[in-house]
Design a protein around this motif. Sequence first.
Motif, PDB file in Angstrom:
ATOM      1  N   LEU A  81       0.817  -1.213   0.000  1.00 47.63           N
ATOM      2  CA  LEU A  81       0.000   0.000   0.000  1.00 47.63           C
ATOM      3  C   LEU A  81       0.848   1.259   0.000  1.00 47.63           C
ATOM      4  CD1 LEU A  81      -2.844  -0.962   2.509  1.00 47.63           C
ATOM      5  CD2 LEU A  81      -2.728  -1.324   0.040  1.00 47.63           C
ATOM      6  N   GLY A  82       2.181   1.090   0.094  1.00 46.35           N
ATOM      7  CA  GLY A  82       3.082   2.233   0.008  1.00 46.35           C
ATOM      8  C   GLY A  82       2.869   3.226   1.135  1.00 46.35           C
ATOM      9  N   ASP A  83       2.778   4.506   0.768  1.00 41.39           N
ATOM     10  CA  ASP A  83       2.644   5.570   1.767  1.00 41.39           C
ATOM     11  C   ASP A  83       1.346   5.485   2.564  1.00 41.39           C
ATOM     12  OD1 ASP A  83       5.063   6.561   0.942  1.00 41.39           O
ATOM     13  OD2 ASP A  83       4.198   8.058  -0.416  1.00 41.39           O
ATOM     14  N   ASP A  84       0.359   4.778   2.038  1.00 38.97           N
ATOM     15  CA  ASP A  84      -0.933   4.670   2.726  1.00 38.97           C
ATOM     16  C   ASP A  84      -0.948   3.577   3.786  1.00 38.97           C
ATOM     17  OD1 ASP A  84      -2.032   6.715   1.237  1.00 38.97           O
ATOM     18  OD2 ASP A  84      -2.713   5.368  -0.354  1.00 38.97           O
ATOM     19  N   ALA A  85       0.120   2.794   3.876  1.00 42.41           N
ATOM     20  CA  ALA A  85       0.128   1.640   4.775  1.00 42.41           C
ATOM     21  C   ALA A  85      -0.120   2.028   6.227  1.00 42.41           C
ATOM     22  CB  ALA A  85       1.461   0.892   4.650  1.00 42.41           C
ATOM     23  N   GLU A  86       0.362   3.192   6.641  1.00 45.21           N
ATOM     24  CA  GLU A  86       0.204   3.620   8.035  1.00 45.21           C
ATOM     25  C   GLU A  86      -1.108   4.366   8.276  1.00 45.21           C
ATOM     26  OE1 GLU A  86       2.322   2.706  10.347  1.00 45.21           O
ATOM     27  OE2 GLU A  86       3.510   1.666   8.814  1.00 45.21           O
ATOM     28  N   LYS A  87      -1.853   4.626   7.218  1.00 46.31           N
ATOM     29  CA  LYS A  87      -3.056   5.452   7.347  1.00 46.31           C
ATOM     30  C   LYS A  87      -4.355   4.645   7.319  1.00 46.31           C
ATOM     31  CE  LYS A  87      -0.679   9.078   4.702  1.00 46.31           C
ATOM     32  NZ  LYS A  87      -0.723   9.870   3.441  1.00 46.31           N
ATOM     33  N   VAL A  88      -4.321   3.469   6.697  1.00 50.61           N
ATOM     34  CA  VAL A  88      -5.565   2.733   6.476  1.00 50.61           C
ATOM     35  C   VAL A  88      -6.020   2.012   7.732  1.00 50.61           C
ATOM     36  CG1 VAL A  88      -5.116   2.420   4.024  1.00 50.61           C
ATOM     37  CG2 VAL A  88      -4.308   0.707   5.654  1.00 50.61           C
ATOM     38  N   SER A  89      -7.320   1.726   7.769  1.00 53.41           N
ATOM     39  CA  SER A  89      -7.893   0.957   8.868  1.00 53.41           C
ATOM     40  C   SER A  89      -8.990   0.058   8.317  1.00 53.41           C
ATOM     41  CB  SER A  89      -8.449   1.897   9.945  1.00 53.41           C
ATOM     42  OG  SER A  89      -9.406   2.779   9.398  1.00 53.41           O
ATOM     43  N   VAL A  90      -9.444  -0.875   9.122  1.00 52.80           N
ATOM     44  CA  VAL A  90     -10.484  -1.813   8.695  1.00 52.80           C
ATOM     45  C   VAL A  90     -11.754  -1.055   8.290  1.00 52.80           C
ATOM     46  CG1 VAL A  90     -11.985  -3.699   9.440  1.00 52.80           C
ATOM     47  CG2 VAL A  90      -9.572  -3.692  10.093  1.00 52.80           C
ATOM     48  N   GLY A  91     -12.310  -1.416   7.142  1.00 52.89           N
ATOM     49  CA  GLY A  91     -13.513  -0.764   6.634  1.00 52.89           C
ATOM     50  C   GLY A  91     -13.239   0.281   5.576  1.00 52.89           C
TER      51      GLY A  91
ATOM     52  N   SER B 151      -0.032  -8.525  11.493  1.00 50.42           N
ATOM     53  CA  SER B 151       1.184  -9.276  11.153  1.00 50.42           C
ATOM     54  C   SER B 151       1.773  -8.852   9.816  1.00 50.42           C
ATOM     55  CB  SER B 151       0.888 -10.787  11.136  1.00 50.42           C
ATOM     56  OG  SER B 151       0.358 -11.220  12.373  1.00 50.42           O
ATOM     57  N   GLY B 152       1.698  -7.541   9.528  1.00 45.74           N
ATOM     58  CA  GLY B 152       2.294  -7.029   8.305  1.00 45.74           C
ATOM     59  C   GLY B 152       1.517  -7.360   7.047  1.00 45.74           C
ATOM     60  N   ARG B 153       0.289  -7.824   7.227  1.00 40.22           N
ATOM     61  CA  ARG B 153      -0.537  -8.162   6.066  1.00 40.22           C
ATOM     62  C   ARG B 153      -1.895  -7.456   6.154  1.00 40.22           C
ATOM     63  NH1 ARG B 153      -1.065 -14.426   5.456  1.00 40.22           N
ATOM     64  NH2 ARG B 153      -1.774 -14.195   7.608  1.00 40.22           N
ATOM     65  N   VAL B 154      -2.557  -7.365   5.017  1.00 38.26           N
ATOM     66  CA  VAL B 154      -3.873  -6.742   4.970  1.00 38.26           C
ATOM     67  C   VAL B 154      -4.780  -7.572   4.059  1.00 38.26           C
ATOM     68  CG1 VAL B 154      -3.127  -5.189   3.106  1.00 38.26           C
ATOM     69  CG2 VAL B 154      -5.158  -4.620   4.422  1.00 38.26           C
ATOM     70  N   GLN B 155      -5.998  -7.803   4.520  1.00 32.62           N
ATOM     71  CA  GLN B 155      -6.965  -8.545   3.708  1.00 32.62           C
ATOM     72  C   GLN B 155      -7.874  -7.558   2.997  1.00 32.62           C
ATOM     73  OE1 GLN B 155     -10.552 -10.624   5.320  1.00 32.62           O
ATOM     74  NE2 GLN B 155      -9.451 -12.495   4.735  1.00 32.62           N
ATOM     75  N   VAL B 156      -7.914  -7.650   1.677  1.00 36.00           N
ATOM     76  CA  VAL B 156      -8.708  -6.733   0.858  1.00 36.00           C
ATOM     77  C   VAL B 156      -9.797  -7.509   0.144  1.00 36.00           C
ATOM     78  CG1 VAL B 156      -8.666  -4.962  -0.938  1.00 36.00           C
ATOM     79  CG2 VAL B 156      -6.642  -5.307   0.506  1.00 36.00           C
ATOM     80  N   ASP B 157     -11.024  -7.041   0.277  1.00 35.61           N
ATOM     81  CA  ASP B 157     -12.197  -7.684  -0.331  1.00 35.61           C
ATOM     82  C   ASP B 157     -12.609  -6.871  -1.563  1.00 35.61           C
ATOM     83  OD1 ASP B 157     -14.569  -8.864  -0.994  1.00 35.61           O
ATOM     84  OD2 ASP B 157     -15.468  -8.721   1.011  1.00 35.61           O
TER      85      ASP B 157
ATOM     86  N   ALA C 162     -12.129   1.971   2.081  1.00 34.99           N
ATOM     87  CA  ALA C 162     -12.103   1.596   0.662  1.00 34.99           C
ATOM     88  C   ALA C 162     -10.791   2.081   0.070  1.00 34.99           C
ATOM     89  CB  ALA C 162     -13.282   2.221  -0.071  1.00 34.99           C
ATOM     90  N   ILE C 163     -10.113   1.226  -0.691  1.00 34.50           N
ATOM     91  CA  ILE C 163      -8.838   1.592  -1.295  1.00 34.50           C
ATOM     92  C   ILE C 163      -8.839   1.213  -2.770  1.00 34.50           C
ATOM     93  CG2 ILE C 163      -7.557   1.317   0.860  1.00 34.50           C
ATOM     94  CD1 ILE C 163      -6.487  -1.345  -0.294  1.00 34.50           C
ATOM     95  N   GLU C 164      -7.976   1.881  -3.533  1.00 27.82           N
ATOM     96  CA  GLU C 164      -7.771   1.553  -4.941  1.00 27.82           C
ATOM     97  C   GLU C 164      -6.487   0.750  -5.057  1.00 27.82           C
ATOM     98  OE1 GLU C 164      -9.650   2.181  -7.632  1.00 27.82           O
ATOM     99  OE2 GLU C 164     -11.212   3.178  -6.456  1.00 27.82           O
ATOM    100  N   LEU C 165      -6.566  -0.415  -5.643  1.00 24.70           N
ATOM    101  CA  LEU C 165      -5.399  -1.274  -5.790  1.00 24.70           C
ATOM    102  C   LEU C 165      -5.516  -2.047  -7.097  1.00 24.70           C
ATOM    103  CD1 LEU C 165      -2.831  -2.169  -4.175  1.00 24.70           C
ATOM    104  CD2 LEU C 165      -4.173  -4.130  -3.389  1.00 24.70           C
ATOM    105  N   ASP C 166      -4.472  -1.953  -7.912  1.00 24.62           N
ATOM    106  CA  ASP C 166      -4.474  -2.642  -9.213  1.00 24.62           C
ATOM    107  C   ASP C 166      -5.716  -2.289 -10.026  1.00 24.62           C
ATOM    108  OD1 ASP C 166      -2.113  -3.893  -8.422  1.00 24.62           O
ATOM    109  OD2 ASP C 166      -3.170  -5.632  -7.594  1.00 24.62           O
ATOM    110  N   ASP C 167      -6.067  -0.995 -10.017  1.00 27.51           N
ATOM    111  CA  ASP C 167      -7.205  -0.474 -10.787  1.00 27.51           C
ATOM    112  C   ASP C 167      -8.545  -1.057 -10.350  1.00 27.51           C
ATOM    113  OD1 ASP C 167      -5.550   1.154 -12.391  1.00 27.51           O
ATOM    114  OD2 ASP C 167      -5.093  -0.538 -13.703  1.00 27.51           O
ATOM    115  N   ARG C 168      -8.596  -1.548  -9.124  1.00 25.10           N
ATOM    116  CA  ARG C 168      -9.860  -2.049  -8.569  1.00 25.10           C
ATOM    117  C   ARG C 168     -10.092  -1.427  -7.201  1.00 25.10           C
ATOM    118  NH1 ARG C 168     -10.013  -8.412  -8.492  1.00 25.10           N
ATOM    119  NH2 ARG C 168      -7.902  -8.142  -7.675  1.00 25.10           N
ATOM    120  N   THR C 169     -11.375  -1.326  -6.836  1.00 28.74           N
ATOM    121  CA  THR C 169     -11.723  -0.815  -5.513  1.00 28.74           C
ATOM    122  C   THR C 169     -11.989  -1.975  -4.575  1.00 28.74           C
ATOM    123  OG1 THR C 169     -12.711   1.179  -6.451  1.00 28.74           O
ATOM    124  CG2 THR C 169     -13.333   0.606  -4.207  1.00 28.74           C
ATOM    125  N   GLY C 170     -11.341  -1.939  -3.423  1.00 28.95           N
ATOM    126  CA  GLY C 170     -11.535  -3.000  -2.443  1.00 28.95           C
ATOM    127  C   GLY C 170     -11.776  -2.437  -1.056  1.00 28.95           C
ATOM    128  N   ILE C 171     -12.336  -3.267  -0.176  1.00 29.82           N
ATOM    129  CA  ILE C 171     -12.596  -2.890   1.214  1.00 29.82           C
ATOM    130  C   ILE C 171     -11.640  -3.671   2.107  1.00 29.82           C
ATOM    131  CG2 ILE C 171     -14.298  -2.770   3.065  1.00 29.82           C
ATOM    132  CD1 ILE C 171     -15.017  -1.048   0.703  1.00 29.82           C
TER     133      ILE C 171
END
Length: 248
Positions: A99-109, A126-132, A111-120
């Motif tokens: 997630l780059g610079d956003d890694a420290e800003k995001v929280s559960v719930g 543990s250094g990982r994030v689950q994106v739906d 919405a983010i843009e990743l690989d040209d798709r929107t996910g929740i």
Amino acid sequence: MAFQKGTLILADYTAKVKDTNEVFETTREADAKSGNVFDANVKYQPRLVSVGEAWVLKGLDDALLAASAGDKLTVEVPPEKGFGTRDPAKVRMIPLRKLGDDAEKVSVGDAIELDDRTGIIRFIGSGRVQVDFNHRFAGKTILYDVNVLKSLDTDQDKIMGLLRRRFPLDDSKLKFEIKGTQLDIAIPDEVLMMEGIQVVKRAIANEVFKFVSTLDKINFVESYTKAKPQEKPAEKKAEAAPAQPKAA
């Protein structure tokens, strides 16, 4: 009498998630406020729909095809005719660092843009994030409370409805004139500098040609009014300086 496919209609409606009663879309200002989704930048007005042509969810579209002007409907839309069923393959676990610079800003719930798709984001740890990447309402049954107001049968009504769909302004600012097989549309001052205005104009032209078959030419008219010069405040006349006595 039921509507034919391709009939332009106006409908007022409010859509909720059945199991939570969450309002997520409405054409009614009162429902937007009571559902805590009111947006002051949105113009709440009846929705223009071309019946049976996927302008709305399939479950609602099917119900409108069987409806008539003046009907009041409660429509239950199952996932397969709404936002789809949940697909476990669309849930991914990725390294948080992706997630780059956003890694420290995001929280559960979030919405983010990743690989040209929107996910929740569903989980962080543990250094990982689950994106739906499923749609927010995938697997949900949707309830629509619909008031079918009227069908647009005249060329004037169809054109006004199509303009209102693209330019959410007061009707008094939407001006056009039919001259035989030609249509002149005045571009409102409020949208002259709107981003993507050329794309919007092309979309309007395509839609008008589709629903008003007698037309073969559309002109978009842009008008600019010369600004009136501002009056300068009256300047005080400089008082003559008193004459200095001549040196002897």
